[in-house]
Write a protein that holds these residues in place. Structure first.
Motif, mmCIF file in Angstrom:
data_model
loop_
_atom_site.group_PDB
_atom_site.id
_atom_site.type_symbol
_atom_site.label_atom_id
_atom_site.label_comp_id
_atom_site.label_asym_id
_atom_site.label_seq_id
_atom_site.Cartn_x
_atom_site.Cartn_y
_atom_site.Cartn_z
ATOM 1 N N VAL A 28 6.629 -37.138 -31.137
ATOM 2 C CA VAL A 28 5.678 -38.227 -30.900
ATOM 3 C C VAL A 28 6.000 -38.887 -29.568
ATOM 4 O O VAL A 28 5.103 -39.204 -28.781
ATOM 5 N N GLU A 29 7.268 -39.089 -29.300
ATOM 6 C CA GLU A 29 7.679 -39.697 -28.034
ATOM 7 C C GLU A 29 7.228 -38.845 -26.843
ATOM 8 O O GLU A 29 6.731 -39.366 -25.849
ATOM 9 N N GLU A 30 7.354 -37.541 -26.946
ATOM 10 C CA GLU A 30 6.918 -36.647 -25.870
ATOM 11 C C GLU A 30 5.411 -36.759 -25.651
ATOM 12 O O GLU A 30 4.939 -36.790 -24.513
ATOM 13 N N GLU A 31 4.658 -36.837 -26.732
ATOM 14 C CA GLU A 31 3.210 -36.987 -26.621
ATOM 15 C C GLU A 31 2.854 -38.325 -25.985
ATOM 16 O O GLU A 31 1.944 -38.413 -25.160
ATOM 17 N N MET A 32 3.598 -39.360 -26.335
ATOM 18 C CA MET A 32 3.364 -40.675 -25.746
ATOM 19 C C MET A 32 3.654 -40.652 -24.249
ATOM 20 O O MET A 32 2.939 -41.276 -23.460
ATOM 21 N N LEU A 33 4.668 -39.937 -23.839
ATOM 22 C CA LEU A 33 4.990 -39.834 -22.409
ATOM 23 C C LEU A 33 3.886 -39.099 -21.652
ATOM 24 O O LEU A 33 3.573 -39.452 -20.514
ATOM 25 N N LEU A 34 3.303 -38.096 -22.272
ATOM 26 C CA LEU A 34 2.183 -37.404 -21.634
ATOM 27 C C LEU A 34 0.993 -38.350 -21.454
ATOM 28 O O LEU A 34 0.347 -38.356 -20.407
ATOM 29 N N VAL A 35 0.716 -39.159 -22.453
ATOM 30 C CA VAL A 35 -0.388 -40.116 -22.354
ATOM 31 C C VAL A 35 -0.052 -41.197 -21.325
ATOM 32 O O VAL A 35 -0.922 -41.635 -20.573
ATOM 33 N N LEU A 36 1.200 -41.582 -21.236
ATOM 34 C CA LEU A 36 1.606 -42.544 -20.210
ATOM 35 C C LEU A 36 1.361 -41.983 -18.818
ATOM 36 O O LEU A 36 0.893 -42.695 -17.919
ATOM 37 N N MET B 93 -7.263 -33.924 -19.914
ATOM 38 C CA MET B 93 -5.826 -34.205 -19.961
ATOM 39 C C MET B 93 -5.405 -34.712 -21.334
ATOM 40 O O MET B 93 -4.354 -34.324 -21.854
ATOM 41 N N LEU B 94 -6.233 -35.566 -21.933
ATOM 42 C CA LEU B 94 -5.911 -36.064 -23.264
ATOM 43 C C LEU B 94 -5.953 -34.940 -24.299
ATOM 44 O O LEU B 94 -5.134 -34.904 -25.215
ATOM 45 N N GLU B 95 -6.901 -34.039 -24.141
ATOM 46 C CA GLU B 95 -6.961 -32.876 -25.041
ATOM 47 C C GLU B 95 -5.680 -32.051 -24.931
ATOM 48 O O GLU B 95 -5.143 -31.587 -25.929
ATOM 49 N N GLU B 96 -5.192 -31.883 -23.712
ATOM 50 C CA GLU B 96 -3.960 -31.119 -23.504
ATOM 51 C C GLU B 96 -2.740 -31.844 -24.049
ATOM 52 O O GLU B 96 -1.737 -31.208 -24.379
ATOM 53 N N ALA B 97 -2.799 -33.165 -24.127
ATOM 54 C CA ALA B 97 -1.672 -33.953 -24.624
ATOM 55 C C ALA B 97 -1.627 -33.997 -26.148
ATOM 56 O O ALA B 97 -0.680 -34.511 -26.715
ATOM 57 N N ARG B 98 -2.633 -33.439 -26.798
ATOM 58 C CA ARG B 98 -2.659 -33.415 -28.261
ATOM 59 C C ARG B 98 -1.436 -32.710 -28.803
ATOM 60 O O ARG B 98 -0.910 -31.791 -28.178
ATOM 61 N N ALA C 103 6.973 -23.504 -28.054
ATOM 62 C CA ALA C 103 6.366 -23.123 -26.780
ATOM 63 C C ALA C 103 5.769 -24.325 -26.066
ATOM 64 O O ALA C 103 5.589 -24.315 -24.857
ATOM 65 N N SER C 104 5.477 -25.381 -26.807
ATOM 66 C CA SER C 104 4.868 -26.553 -26.182
ATOM 67 C C SER C 104 5.893 -27.628 -25.847
ATOM 68 O O SER C 104 5.540 -28.690 -25.383
#
Length: 119
Positions: free
Chosen positions: A48-56, A79-84, A101-102
């Protein structure tokens, strides 16, 4: 940025005349680990933290000082789709359901991005 950090647009922690955007930019310029500014109330899950960093990262792009440097809405959506989350269910996944892989843990957060030029 408010959703990711759990902070209000203006917070005494930021200092006088500093808003959340400038506070985040300052943290990036000072090479502070961005995991320190992610809202700890969201949970202690690395994924979840990694996903939050992508959105940041997207939020930083969207708040570029010059409007011409900000992404178009269709690019933001992409970009948001890729951060899913890229979690998988079923027998080919790890016990935690995460797709290795992600995993972006070892990738530099801002080094290959135009974000650093916008700060």
């Amino acid at each position: 940025m408010e959703l990711i950090t759990g902070k209000r647009p203006v917070d005494p922690e930021f200092g006088d005349s500093v808003d959340i955007v400038e506070w985040v930019r300052r943290k990036i310029r000072e090479f502070e680990p961005l995991t320190n500014i992610v809202d700890k109330n969201v949970g202690n899950c690395r994924h979840v933290e990694e996903e939050m960093l992508l959105v940041l990262r997207i939020a930083v792009l969207c708040t570029a000082k010059l409007a011409k440097d900000r992404p178009f809405m269709r690019d933001i959506v992409s970009m948001l789709e890729e951060a899913r989350p890229r979690r998988k269910g079923g027998s080919d996944s790890n016990d935690d359901g995460f797709d290795p892989a992600s995993d972006v843990k070892d990738k530099p957060f801002f080094s290959l991005s135009p974000v650093t030029d916008l700060l």
